[in-house]
Design an enzyme around this catalytic site. Structure first.
Site, PDB file in Angstrom:
ATOM      1  N   ALA A   1      -5.552   4.273  -1.865  1.00 37.83           N
ATOM      2  CA  ALA A   1      -6.107   4.879  -0.651  1.00 37.83           C
ATOM      3  C   ALA A   1      -7.406   5.555  -1.058  1.00 37.83           C
ATOM      4  O   ALA A   1      -7.388   6.578  -1.734  1.00 37.83           O
ATOM      5  CB  ALA A   1      -5.128   5.875  -0.052  1.00 37.83           C
TER       6      ALA A   1
ATOM      7  N   LYS B   1       0.876  -1.169   0.000  1.00 33.44           N
ATOM      8  CA  LYS B   1       0.000   0.000   0.000  1.00 33.44           C
ATOM      9  C   LYS B   1       0.915   1.221   0.000  1.00 33.44           C
ATOM     10  O   LYS B   1       1.473   1.582   1.041  1.00 33.44           O
ATOM     11  CB  LYS B   1      -0.881  -0.041   1.254  1.00 33.44           C
ATOM     12  CG  LYS B   1      -1.662   1.235   1.477  1.00 33.44           C
ATOM     13  CD  LYS B   1      -3.071   0.981   1.883  1.00 33.44           C
ATOM     14  CE  LYS B   1      -3.757   2.301   2.221  1.00 33.44           C
ATOM     15  NZ  LYS B   1      -5.183   2.262   1.946  1.00 33.44           N
TER      16      LYS B   1
HETATM   17  C1  LIG Z   1      -8.514   7.125   5.689  1.00 33.45           C
HETATM   18  C2  LIG Z   1      -8.193   5.965   4.832  1.00 33.45           C
HETATM   19  N1  LIG Z   1      -6.769   5.718   4.842  1.00 33.45           N
HETATM   20  C3  LIG Z   1      -6.368   5.232   3.699  1.00 33.45           C
HETATM   21  O1  LIG Z   1      -5.210   4.879   3.468  1.00 33.45           O
HETATM   22  N2  LIG Z   1      -7.400   5.205   2.864  1.00 33.45           N
HETATM   23  C4  LIG Z   1      -8.516   5.988   3.356  1.00 33.45           C
HETATM   24  C5  LIG Z   1      -8.502   7.364   2.687  1.00 33.45           C
HETATM   25  C6  LIG Z   1      -9.844   7.656   2.171  1.00 33.45           C
HETATM   26  C7  LIG Z   1      -9.888   9.012   1.480  1.00 33.45           C
HETATM   27  C8  LIG Z   1     -11.275   9.252   1.009  1.00 33.45           C
HETATM   28  C9  LIG Z   1     -11.486  10.617   0.472  1.00 33.45           C
HETATM   29  C10 LIG Z   1     -12.931  10.781   0.005  1.00 33.45           C
HETATM   30  O2  LIG Z   1     -13.336  10.117  -0.950  1.00 33.45           O
HETATM   31  O3  LIG Z   1     -13.656  11.556   0.617  1.00 33.45           O
END
Ligand SMILES: C[C@@H]1NC(=O)N[C@@H]1CCCCCC(=O)O
Length: 185
Positions: free
Chosen positions: A82, A7
């Protein structure tokens, strides 16, 4: 698939153990299947917002490099994004740019229930318009034959690789048979 897992960009570590640990615990695969993320951020936001709020220098997509031990490995490699395709990495680049840069076929993981048609079909259209190769879709949650059929109707060229129901008692072994072998993908 007994794959390697990476990741590259992880946010939200102040409230979540992060996906690398989750996948390590779920799969029980040995340590050498994993490498830590290239960028680790604390705040649970997009990489762009988390980096700017944490005072971390701008993450440039072209600086994201798959670890050499993985490019040289015989095993398949799963690279996890992410958030979704349009999640910003910096002021001008989004996760789709990262996919293009890494040049990998993409598995779109979506929910099975109400709301998935809009998210999934828009995501497919976005990937097609950018020339991203779609390896297929995984639908997570209560099996929903109607939604699977509707996705197939509007995107007949995109395979649904697997439909994975919630597994409350943590018995993941019983789900393995739902996942096709990687050479069928
Ligand atoms: C917090 C979580 N950590 C990660 O690595 N993936 C997520 C990030 C999500 C971002 C979403 C932005 C959105 O679509 O609002």
């Amino acid at each position: 698939w007994k794959a390697n897992y990476w990741k590259p960009l992880q946010t939200g570590l102040n409230c979540d153990q992060g996906d690398t640990k989750v996948v390590k615990n779920l799969t029980g695969l040995p340590e050498d299947h994993f490498k830590k993320p290239q960028v680790e951020l604390q705040i649970p936001l997009s990489p762009w917002r988390a980096a700017s709020e944490e005072g971390v220098p701008t993450i440039k997509v072209s600086d994201v490099i798959i670890p050499q031990s993985f490019t040289e490995s015989e095993r398949p490699l799963i690279v996890e994004g992410a958030g979704g395709l349009y999640v910003p990495i910096n002021e001008t680049e989004i996760t789709s740019h990262l996919i293009e840069h890494l040049d990998l076929p993409t598995i779109l993981v979506a929910r099975s229930g109400l709301g998935t048609l809009n998210h999934t079909l828009l995501s497919i259209e976005h990937m097609k318009s950018r020339g991203i190769k779609i390896a297929g879709i995984v639908l997570n949650g209560e099996i929903n034959t109607g939604n699977a059929e509707t996705i197939q109707h509007f995107a007949p060229d995109v395979p649904i690789i697997a439909q994975i129901p919630h597994q409350k008692d943590g018995d993941l072994e019983s789900l393995i048979e739902l996942v096709p072998s990687i050479d069928k993908i």
